[in-house]
Design an enzyme around this catalytic site. Structure first.
Site, PDB file in Angstrom:
ATOM      1  N   SER A 121       0.835  -1.201   0.000  1.00 34.94           N
ATOM      2  CA  SER A 121       0.000   0.000   0.000  1.00 34.94           C
ATOM      3  C   SER A 121       0.865   1.244   0.000  1.00 34.94           C
ATOM      4  O   SER A 121       0.368   2.326  -0.327  1.00 34.94           O
ATOM      5  CB  SER A 121      -0.849   0.055   1.272  1.00 34.94           C
ATOM      6  N   HIS A 142      -1.522  -2.936  -6.965  1.00 39.76           N
ATOM      7  CA  HIS A 142      -2.189  -2.602  -5.706  1.00 39.76           C
ATOM      8  C   HIS A 142      -3.705  -2.736  -5.830  1.00 39.76           C
ATOM      9  O   HIS A 142      -4.370  -1.880  -6.392  1.00 39.76           O
ATOM     10  CB  HIS A 142      -1.785  -1.168  -5.298  1.00 39.76           C
ATOM     11  N   GLU A 154      -4.110  -0.110  -8.756  1.00 36.00           N
ATOM     12  CA  GLU A 154      -3.033   0.822  -9.096  1.00 36.00           C
ATOM     13  C   GLU A 154      -1.839  -0.017  -9.567  1.00 36.00           C
ATOM     14  O   GLU A 154      -1.375  -0.901  -8.838  1.00 36.00           O
ATOM     15  CB  GLU A 154      -2.635   1.659  -7.879  1.00 36.00           C
ATOM     16  N   ASN A 192      -3.890   5.950  -1.358  1.00 36.45           N
ATOM     17  CA  ASN A 192      -3.501   5.996   0.054  1.00 36.45           C
ATOM     18  C   ASN A 192      -2.915   7.340   0.469  1.00 36.45           C
ATOM     19  O   ASN A 192      -2.928   7.686   1.646  1.00 36.45           O
ATOM     20  CB  ASN A 192      -2.545   4.852   0.385  1.00 36.45           C
TER      21      ASN A 192
HETATM   22  N1  LIG Z   1      -5.803  -4.600   4.262  1.00 40.58           N
HETATM   23  C1  LIG Z   1      -6.034  -3.808   3.231  1.00 40.58           C
HETATM   24  O1  LIG Z   1      -7.107  -3.193   3.129  1.00 40.58           O
HETATM   25  C2  LIG Z   1      -5.006  -3.647   2.147  1.00 40.58           C
HETATM   26  C3  LIG Z   1      -5.391  -3.047   0.935  1.00 40.58           C
HETATM   27  C4  LIG Z   1      -4.460  -2.963  -0.103  1.00 40.58           C
HETATM   28  C5  LIG Z   1      -3.165  -3.428   0.088  1.00 40.58           C
HETATM   29  N2  LIG Z   1      -2.811  -3.991   1.285  1.00 40.58           N
HETATM   30  C6  LIG Z   1      -1.437  -4.504   1.415  1.00 40.58           C
HETATM   31  O2  LIG Z   1      -1.494  -5.901   1.237  1.00 40.58           O
HETATM   32  C7  LIG Z   1      -0.480  -6.535   2.051  1.00 40.58           C
HETATM   33  C8  LIG Z   1      -1.158  -7.550   2.972  1.00 40.58           C
HETATM   34  O3  LIG Z   1      -2.117  -6.903   3.758  1.00 40.58           O
HETATM   35  P1  LIG Z   1      -3.282  -7.737   4.495  1.00 40.58           P
HETATM   36  O4  LIG Z   1      -4.242  -6.742   5.017  1.00 40.58           O
HETATM   37  O5  LIG Z   1      -3.743  -8.831   3.637  1.00 40.58           O
HETATM   38  O6  LIG Z   1      -2.454  -8.348   5.732  1.00 40.58           O
HETATM   39  P2  LIG Z   1      -2.879  -9.519   6.741  1.00 40.58           P
HETATM   40  O7  LIG Z   1      -2.274  -9.176   8.044  1.00 40.58           O
HETATM   41  O8  LIG Z   1      -4.367  -9.756   6.691  1.00 40.58           O
HETATM   42  O9  LIG Z   1      -2.187 -10.819   6.105  1.00 40.58           O
HETATM   43  C9  LIG Z   1      -0.797 -10.920   5.919  1.00 40.58           C
HETATM   44  C10 LIG Z   1      -0.483 -12.405   5.763  1.00 40.58           C
HETATM   45  O10 LIG Z   1       0.899 -12.535   5.360  1.00 40.58           O
HETATM   46  C11 LIG Z   1       1.435 -13.679   6.021  1.00 40.58           C
HETATM   47  N3  LIG Z   1       2.884 -13.544   6.014  1.00 40.58           N
HETATM   48  C12 LIG Z   1       3.644 -12.703   6.748  1.00 40.58           C
HETATM   49  N4  LIG Z   1       4.941 -12.822   6.403  1.00 40.58           N
HETATM   50  C13 LIG Z   1       5.005 -13.770   5.416  1.00 40.58           C
HETATM   51  C14 LIG Z   1       6.049 -14.320   4.624  1.00 40.58           C
HETATM   52  N5  LIG Z   1       7.320 -13.931   4.784  1.00 40.58           N
HETATM   53  N6  LIG Z   1       5.737 -15.253   3.702  1.00 40.58           N
HETATM   54  C15 LIG Z   1       4.454 -15.668   3.518  1.00 40.58           C
HETATM   55  N7  LIG Z   1       3.409 -15.166   4.243  1.00 40.58           N
HETATM   56  C16 LIG Z   1       3.688 -14.226   5.175  1.00 40.58           C
HETATM   57  C17 LIG Z   1       0.774 -13.675   7.392  1.00 40.58           C
HETATM   58  O11 LIG Z   1       0.802 -14.958   7.977  1.00 40.58           O
HETATM   59  C18 LIG Z   1      -0.651 -13.207   7.046  1.00 40.58           C
HETATM   60  O12 LIG Z   1      -1.488 -14.311   6.791  1.00 40.58           O
HETATM   61  C19 LIG Z   1       0.255  -5.406   2.764  1.00 40.58           C
HETATM   62  O13 LIG Z   1       1.380  -5.059   2.017  1.00 40.58           O
HETATM   63  C20 LIG Z   1      -0.780  -4.277   2.747  1.00 40.58           C
HETATM   64  O14 LIG Z   1      -0.193  -3.005   2.816  1.00 40.58           O
HETATM   65  C21 LIG Z   1      -3.707  -4.122   2.315  1.00 40.58           C
END
Ligand SMILES: NC(=O)c1ccc[n+]([C@@H]2O[C@H](COP(=O)([O-])OP(=O)(O)OC[C@H]3O[C@@H](n4cnc5c(N)ncnc54)[C@H](O)[C@@H]3O)[C@@H](O)[C@H]2O)c1
Length: 286
Positions: A121, A142, A154, A192
């Site tokens: 993000s 993204h 994005e 963002n």
């Molecule tokens: N939550 C949102 O609304 C949103 C929206 C757009 C982008 N993002 C981005 O997406 C990414 C994930 O966000 P999320 O909300 O899904 O997070 P989350 O906390 O729901 O999930 C992250 C997952 O990654 C796993 N993980 C951590 N380290 C790891 C590794 N080295 N190898 C494999 N798996 C691993 C964890 O076990 C977890 O299941 C981030 O970069 C975030 O900025 C999030």
């Protein structure tokens, strides 16, 4: 198929975003390998995808065959050696070192032709690129939450990203029936960056006792926002939202107006992360 060099997509991370992105890719007909270090997250992802697809089926957005195909297109694994494909879409924790480590491991397994797309993000695509083995192969892809529903993607072109890969990922997003927008690599990209004050001013109002969480959300919803800022932060995950705020604030030289909020930090320290932990600014049924 628009993207005839991509057959298998490795989706890393099976949390909020990874599970939704895997669903999008599997529904578009790709073979998907969903990888997470945490096996319980893989189980949860499979359950939430089945529930989400069931809703699509009930609403007539997909047919029975597509439902079955999407489910059978996904293979879940916590073994990185099984992550073999042509494209990675990474959605693990919002941490540069973790993403770099993962990409370099995946290059070792798949070779230099692997395309690596980060769903970050807010982390600079150029900064990640500078620490990975094949910087031209990295692009930002993204998605927005919930990925199966939100159309915008994005596509972030870093200064090292191959223009052909930017085009390929844009075409792929279109093929997945998304609406891609090509963005430059700058803090928070477009959405963002613009959204930061929405969250931060809302928390500032509440923190200084000028309004309640419920009031702020109700007022914003009443003027047409789909969700007030507190409900939206709960949906995103307070840890993710706080990391994004911190990265954008630091990358812009720490302007006072974008300083991350202490009420959010306090919640995170108590493990209250929003919908994913069933409690954040609000409480959700167990
Ligand atoms: N939550 C949102 O609304 C949103 C929206 C757009 C982008 N993002 C981005 O997406 C990414 C994930 O966000 P999320 O909300 O899904 O997070 P989350 O906390 O729901 O999930 C992250 C997952 O990654 C796993 N993980 C951590 N380290 C790891 C590794 N080295 N190898 C494999 N798996 C691993 C964890 O076990 C977890 O299941 C981030 O970069 C975030 O900025 C999030």
């Amino acid at each position: 198929m628009a993207n005839n060099t991509i057959h298998t997509i490795i989706v890393c991370g099976a949390g909020t975003m990874g599970s939704g992105i895997a669903q999008v890719a599997a529904t578009a007909g790709f073979k998907v390998i969903q990888f997470d270090l945490n096996e319980s997250m893989l189980v949860r992802a499979a359950e939430s995808m089945a529930k989400s697809l069931q809703k699509f089926l009930e609403k007539g957005k997909i047919g029975t065959e597509a439902f079955k195909d999407a489910i059978s297109n996904i293979h879940y694994t916590s073994d990185i050696n099984e992550c073999k494909g042509e494209l990675v879409i990474e959605a693990i924790i919002e941490n540069k070192e973790a993403k770099v480590g993962l990409f370099n491991q995946l290059f070792t397994i798949n070779g230099p032709q692997l395309i690596v797309a980060s769903n970050t993000s807010s982390i600079s695509i150029d900064l990640i690129a500078e620490s990975i083995a094949y910087p031209v192969q990295l692009v930002g892809m993204h998605f927005f939450n919930p990925a199966p529903i939100m159309k915008l993607v994005e596509v972030i072109k870093g200064k090292y990203t191959s223009p052909a890969i930017v085009q390929q990922i844009t075409d792929l997003a279109l093929f997945m029936q998304k609406a891609p927008v090509i963005c430059k690599d700058s803090p928070g990209f477009i959405v963002n960056r613009v959204a930061r004050p929405y969250y931060l001013e809302a928390m500032h109002l509440v923190q200084t006792g000028k309004a309640t969480i419920e009031q702020v959300d109700a007022v914003l919803a009443s003027i047409g926002f789909k969700m007030g800022p507190f409900k939206l932060m709960d949906l995103i995950g307070l840890d993710i939202n706080y990391s994004v705020s911190t990265i954008v604030w630091e990358d812009l030289g720490k302007p006072l107006r974008l300083k991350p909020a202490s009420i959010q930090k306090d919640k995170i320290e108590q493990g209250l992360l929003g919908v994913k932990t069933k409690i954040g600014f609000y409480q959700y049924e167990k």
